[in-house]
Scaffold this active site. Sequence first.
Site, PDB file in Angstrom:
ATOM      1  N   LYS A 193     -42.032 -48.501  30.833  1.00 50.05           N
ATOM      2  CA  LYS A 193     -43.277 -48.800  30.116  1.00 50.05           C
ATOM      3  C   LYS A 193     -43.051 -48.489  28.632  1.00 50.05           C
ATOM      4  O   LYS A 193     -43.658 -47.574  28.066  1.00 50.05           O
ATOM      5  CB  LYS A 193     -44.422 -47.954  30.686  1.00 50.05           C
ATOM      6  CG  LYS A 193     -44.908 -48.420  32.049  1.00 50.05           C
ATOM      7  CD  LYS A 193     -45.753 -49.680  31.988  1.00 50.05           C
ATOM      8  CE  LYS A 193     -47.109 -49.412  31.384  1.00 50.05           C
ATOM      9  NZ  LYS A 193     -47.878 -50.679  31.206  1.00 50.05           N
ATOM     10  N   ASP A 250     -40.846 -44.338  42.736  1.00 55.46           N
ATOM     11  CA  ASP A 250     -41.606 -43.909  43.900  1.00 55.46           C
ATOM     12  C   ASP A 250     -42.595 -45.014  44.302  1.00 55.46           C
ATOM     13  O   ASP A 250     -42.695 -45.413  45.464  1.00 55.46           O
ATOM     14  CB  ASP A 250     -42.354 -42.615  43.519  1.00 55.46           C
ATOM     15  CG  ASP A 250     -42.865 -41.863  44.732  1.00 55.46           C
ATOM     16  OD1 ASP A 250     -42.619 -42.307  45.854  1.00 55.46           O
ATOM     17  OD2 ASP A 250     -43.532 -40.834  44.534  1.00 55.46           O
TER      18      ASP A 250
END
Length: 371
Positions: A193, A250
């Site tokens: 990001k 995850d």
Amino acid sequence: MPTFSLLLLPGDGIGPEVMVEVERVISLLNKKGKSEFKIQSDLVGGAAIDKYGKPLSDDGLAKAKASDAVIFGAVGGPKWDKVPYEIRPEAGLLRLRKDLDLFANLRPAICYPALAEASSLRREYVEGLDILILRELTGGTYFGEPKEIVTLENGQKRALDTTVYTTSEIERIARVAFDLARKRRNKVHSAEKRNVMRTGVLWNEVVTATHAREAKDVELHHILADACAMQLVRNPKQFDVIVCDNLFGDMLSDEAAMLTGSIGMLPSASLGAPDAKSGKSKALYEPVHGSAPDIAGQGVANPIAAIASYGMALRYSCGLAKEADIIDKAIANTLARGLRTGDIMQPNMRKVGTTEMGSAILEEVEKLLAA
Ligand code: NAD
């Protein structure tokens, strides 16, 4: 004849049940294959707490360090819910990950044609899907300090997690991604990001530099992690290897897992850095599922994730790609014969238990080894 040492840690619940099936495949390869596997076993998790008072003995850890690969079952269960936090069953697995410095977590998402209907997406989007999510496992938001909840003067509470990465941590996971891609379809998507996170900016810079310096032969794409999550359900087959940090990995690996059907199908690998002298990496292979106390002891657990985890060990720790392909093909053939454990049961298929599924895979492996 090449020889490999394996440490089997079956653990608790269905762990020992699925490990029995793995052992049968290992024995068959010892008899009929071109390599030898030397096996040791030890207790881990609740079983180790009961015997040693802690979830992994020092001897077990030493054996893990000396092995070419650790094959892990699953740990935990209601019996150990009240043991002190530091010695809970999962602490055995965390100690292995930490002490072997297993920083690279590989989660393949493979959709066997016979199970394409079990996915939440339509068949044409997932049939033949074969992608690999590579998650950084020892850094980032889950480990960064400070990590705290403090009470402010006005009585409010403030919680803080820290996302932190260094150049070398990003470099080493990027290197693993490029190496893995070379053994597959030669394409890496790096997801971060960078638009809102400083760690994303550094991640992007370091992956770009590592690629330019060491891996120009591999196709590299950068993608924002949220766009990657969207593309995974829009057009998953565009991906080969996706590399990302601990937190995004995850999420993205769980999302990718659901494209393939049941949790009982999913293997994983966790790899350490290659040793400077031997070039070998410490490695642990385990099914993604847990100890499934609700079905433990009933002989109904799906052994495919555990057997496929051994297949990953053949590929990544033993350099036995042909044998690894045979394991994957044997699983696909068994499913194509219509055999299903309860978790992947579909209309008009034949429901079988752990042993029968294991036996059918064994038969297929034997046929493929002879071919
Ligand atoms: P789980 O993965 O054990 O089970 C979730 C559901 O999937 C259950 O209904 C179970 O019956 C089913 N399932 C799982 N594996 C299956 C298989 N091979 N075949 C058929 N069905 C299967 O997760 P959970 O119920 O959240 O956790 C149970 C215990 O496992 C807890 O103590 C948890 O802490 C532990 N756990 C351990 C690990 C690990 O060892 N790495 C991972 C996850 C959970």
